[in-house]
Design a protein around this motif. Sequence first.
Motif, PDB file in Angstrom:
ATOM      1  N   ALA A 199       0.817  -1.206   0.000  1.00  0.00           N
ATOM      2  CA  ALA A 199       0.000   0.000   0.000  1.00  0.00           C
ATOM      3  C   ALA A 199       0.855   1.262   0.000  1.00  0.00           C
ATOM      4  CB  ALA A 199      -0.924  -0.001   1.205  1.00  0.00           C
ATOM      5  N   GLN A 200       1.983   1.243   0.688  1.00  0.00           N
ATOM      6  CA  GLN A 200       2.818   2.421   0.789  1.00  0.00           C
ATOM      7  C   GLN A 200       3.803   2.540  -0.350  1.00  0.00           C
ATOM      8  OE1 GLN A 200       4.632   2.100   4.612  1.00  0.00           O
ATOM      9  NE2 GLN A 200       2.743   2.436   5.722  1.00  0.00           N
ATOM     10  N   ASP A 201       3.885   1.563  -1.184  1.00  0.00           N
ATOM     11  CA  ASP A 201       4.851   1.530  -2.261  1.00  0.00           C
ATOM     12  C   ASP A 201       4.575   2.614  -3.304  1.00  0.00           C
ATOM     13  OD1 ASP A 201       7.157   0.362  -3.174  1.00  0.00           O
ATOM     14  OD2 ASP A 201       6.147  -1.184  -4.322  1.00  0.00           O
ATOM     15  N   PHE A 202       3.350   2.986  -3.520  1.00  0.00           N
ATOM     16  CA  PHE A 202       2.975   3.937  -4.556  1.00  0.00           C
ATOM     17  C   PHE A 202       2.880   5.356  -3.988  1.00  0.00           C
ATOM     18  CE2 PHE A 202       2.091   1.337  -8.193  1.00  0.00           C
ATOM     19  CZ  PHE A 202       1.890   0.082  -7.656  1.00  0.00           C
ATOM     20  N   LYS A 203       3.441   6.312  -4.746  1.00  0.00           N
ATOM     21  CA  LYS A 203       3.355   7.733  -4.390  1.00  0.00           C
ATOM     22  C   LYS A 203       2.433   8.415  -5.393  1.00  0.00           C
ATOM     23  CE  LYS A 203       6.887   7.654  -1.416  1.00  0.00           C
ATOM     24  NZ  LYS A 203       6.606   7.225  -0.123  1.00  0.00           N
ATOM     25  N   LYS A 249       2.656   6.226  -8.665  1.00  0.00           N
ATOM     26  CA  LYS A 249       3.827   5.582  -9.276  1.00  0.00           C
ATOM     27  C   LYS A 249       4.682   5.005  -8.156  1.00  0.00           C
ATOM     28  CE  LYS A 249       7.863   6.521 -12.126  1.00  0.00           C
ATOM     29  NZ  LYS A 249       8.653   7.557 -12.812  1.00  0.00           N
ATOM     30  N   ASN A 250       5.281   3.823  -8.419  1.00  0.00           N
ATOM     31  CA  ASN A 250       6.201   3.259  -7.435  1.00  0.00           C
ATOM     32  C   ASN A 250       7.635   3.337  -7.956  1.00  0.00           C
ATOM     33  OD1 ASN A 250       6.575   1.092  -9.197  1.00  0.00           O
ATOM     34  ND2 ASN A 250       5.459  -0.372  -7.942  1.00  0.00           N
ATOM     35  N   ALA A 251       8.574   2.902  -7.143  1.00  0.00           N
ATOM     36  CA  ALA A 251       9.993   2.985  -7.482  1.00  0.00           C
ATOM     37  C   ALA A 251      10.365   2.100  -8.675  1.00  0.00           C
ATOM     38  CB  ALA A 251      10.839   2.595  -6.272  1.00  0.00           C
ATOM     39  N   LYS A 252       9.559   1.099  -8.975  1.00  0.00           N
ATOM     40  CA  LYS A 252       9.830   0.191 -10.099  1.00  0.00           C
ATOM     41  C   LYS A 252       9.329   0.758 -11.419  1.00  0.00           C
ATOM     42  CE  LYS A 252       9.288  -3.902  -7.196  1.00  0.00           C
ATOM     43  NZ  LYS A 252       8.484  -5.107  -6.993  1.00  0.00           N
ATOM     44  N   GLY A 253       8.695   1.924 -11.389  1.00  0.00           N
ATOM     45  CA  GLY A 253       8.155   2.503 -12.615  1.00  0.00           C
ATOM     46  C   GLY A 253       6.808   1.915 -13.000  1.00  0.00           C
ATOM     47  N   GLU A 254       6.101   1.356 -12.023  1.00  0.00           N
ATOM     48  CA  GLU A 254       4.767   0.810 -12.262  1.00  0.00           C
ATOM     49  C   GLU A 254       3.747   1.851 -11.805  1.00  0.00           C
ATOM     50  OE1 GLU A 254       6.064  -3.794 -11.332  1.00  0.00           O
ATOM     51  OE2 GLU A 254       5.210  -2.566  -9.743  1.00  0.00           O
ATOM     52  N   TYR A 255       2.577   1.803 -12.422  1.00  0.00           N
ATOM     53  CA  TYR A 255       1.569   2.816 -12.159  1.00  0.00           C
ATOM     54  C   TYR A 255       0.283   2.191 -11.634  1.00  0.00           C
ATOM     55  CZ  TYR A 255       4.711   5.849 -14.659  1.00  0.00           C
ATOM     56  OH  TYR A 255       5.821   6.562 -15.029  1.00  0.00           O
ATOM     57  N   LYS A 256      -0.288   2.861 -10.648  1.00  0.00           N
ATOM     58  CA  LYS A 256      -1.605   2.506 -10.117  1.00  0.00           C
ATOM     59  C   LYS A 256      -2.513   3.639 -10.579  1.00  0.00           C
ATOM     60  CE  LYS A 256      -3.973   2.190  -5.662  1.00  0.00           C
ATOM     61  NZ  LYS A 256      -3.768   2.208  -4.200  1.00  0.00           N
ATOM     62  N   VAL A 257      -3.565   3.291 -11.305  1.00  0.00           N
ATOM     63  CA  VAL A 257      -4.429   4.301 -11.896  1.00  0.00           C
ATOM     64  C   VAL A 257      -5.861   4.058 -11.419  1.00  0.00           C
ATOM     65  CG1 VAL A 257      -5.204   5.356 -14.045  1.00  0.00           C
ATOM     66  CG2 VAL A 257      -2.933   4.311 -13.938  1.00  0.00           C
ATOM     67  N   VAL A 258      -6.444   5.074 -10.816  1.00  0.00           N
ATOM     68  CA  VAL A 258      -7.847   5.022 -10.399  1.00  0.00           C
ATOM     69  C   VAL A 258      -8.626   5.744 -11.485  1.00  0.00           C
ATOM     70  CG1 VAL A 258      -9.526   5.646  -8.633  1.00  0.00           C
ATOM     71  CG2 VAL A 258      -7.191   5.050  -7.972  1.00  0.00           C
ATOM     72  N   ILE A 259      -9.548   5.016 -12.112  1.00  0.00           N
ATOM     73  CA  ILE A 259     -10.317   5.603 -13.211  1.00  0.00           C
ATOM     74  C   ILE A 259     -11.795   5.656 -12.858  1.00  0.00           C
ATOM     75  CG2 ILE A 259      -8.686   4.927 -15.020  1.00  0.00           C
ATOM     76  CD1 ILE A 259     -10.514   2.568 -15.647  1.00  0.00           C
ATOM     77  N   ALA A 260     -12.460   6.647 -13.406  1.00  0.00           N
ATOM     78  CA  ALA A 260     -13.910   6.754 -13.290  1.00  0.00           C
ATOM     79  C   ALA A 260     -14.468   6.302 -14.633  1.00  0.00           C
ATOM     80  CB  ALA A 260     -14.317   8.185 -12.983  1.00  0.00           C
ATOM     81  N   THR A 261     -15.217   5.214 -14.634  1.00  0.00           N
ATOM     82  CA  THR A 261     -15.747   4.668 -15.877  1.00  0.00           C
ATOM     83  C   THR A 261     -16.944   5.489 -16.352  1.00  0.00           C
ATOM     84  OG1 THR A 261     -17.167   3.121 -14.694  1.00  0.00           O
ATOM     85  CG2 THR A 261     -14.976   2.327 -15.303  1.00  0.00           C
ATOM     86  N   ALA A 262     -17.375   5.216 -17.565  1.00  0.00           N
ATOM     87  CA  ALA A 262     -18.499   5.944 -18.161  1.00  0.00           C
ATOM     88  C   ALA A 262     -19.778   5.790 -17.335  1.00  0.00           C
ATOM     89  CB  ALA A 262     -18.731   5.467 -19.588  1.00  0.00           C
ATOM     90  N   ASP A 263     -19.928   4.656 -16.644  1.00  0.00           N
ATOM     91  CA  ASP A 263     -21.128   4.452 -15.822  1.00  0.00           C
ATOM     92  C   ASP A 263     -20.925   4.909 -14.365  1.00  0.00           C
ATOM     93  OD1 ASP A 263     -19.345   2.433 -15.300  1.00  0.00           O
ATOM     94  OD2 ASP A 263     -20.835   0.838 -15.265  1.00  0.00           O
ATOM     95  N   LYS A 264     -19.983   5.827 -14.156  1.00  0.00           N
ATOM     96  CA  LYS A 264     -19.742   6.484 -12.865  1.00  0.00           C
ATOM     97  C   LYS A 264     -19.210   5.553 -11.772  1.00  0.00           C
ATOM     98  CE  LYS A 264     -21.919  10.419 -14.089  1.00  0.00           C
ATOM     99  NZ  LYS A 264     -21.253  11.222 -15.005  1.00  0.00           N
ATOM    100  N   LYS A 265     -18.613   4.454 -12.134  1.00  0.00           N
ATOM    101  CA  LYS A 265     -17.996   3.560 -11.164  1.00  0.00           C
ATOM    102  C   LYS A 265     -16.487   3.812 -11.173  1.00  0.00           C
ATOM    103  CE  LYS A 265     -21.377  -0.142 -11.456  1.00  0.00           C
ATOM    104  NZ  LYS A 265     -21.582  -1.549 -11.760  1.00  0.00           N
ATOM    105  N   GLN A 266     -15.848   3.539 -10.034  1.00  0.00           N
ATOM    106  CA  GLN A 266     -14.398   3.689  -9.968  1.00  0.00           C
ATOM    107  C   GLN A 266     -13.738   2.326 -10.035  1.00  0.00           C
ATOM    108  OE1 GLN A 266     -12.766   6.022  -6.830  1.00  0.00           O
ATOM    109  NE2 GLN A 266     -13.249   7.916  -7.899  1.00  0.00           N
TER     110      GLN A 266
END
Length: 121
Positions: free
Chosen positions: A47-51, A80-97
Motif C-alpha cells: 500500500a505504501q509503495d505507490f506515491k 507511481k512506485n519505485a519500479k516505474g509501475e503505475y496505479k491508476v484510479v479511473i472513473a468509468t463511463a457508468d460512474k464507477k471507480q
Amino acid sequence: MKKLIFATALAIGSLTAVNAQQDAAIAQASTDEATITKAVDTQETVAQDFKEIKATELPKPVLEAVASDFKGATVSKAYKNAKGEYKVVIATADKKQKTVYASADGEWMKKKMKMNKKSRQ
C-alpha cells in the motif's frame, strides 16, 4: 507411606504435563502472531509503495491504454512506485471507480489487478 509418595509423584507429573501444554500453546500463539504481523507488514508495504502523482504525469502509453480499454473513462488519481509501475484510479463511463495497474509501456499488470479484485468491480 507408599500411597503418599505415589500421590506426590503423580501430582508433580501432572503439573509437568500441564506446564508443557501451556508452553506449546504459547509457542503456537507466538508463531501465529508472527505470521499475522508479517502479513500486515506485507500489505502495508504494498500500500505504501505507490506515491501519488498528477494524472498528467502518466506516460502516454498508459493514457492510451486507459482510453482504448476503458471507453469513456477518465483518470481520477494516479500513483507511481519505485519500479516505474503505475496505479491508476479511473472513473468509468457508468460512474464507477476502478483501480488498475500498468507498466510504463501501457501493459496491464494482471497479478496486481487480482490482488485488488474488490476495487475493480
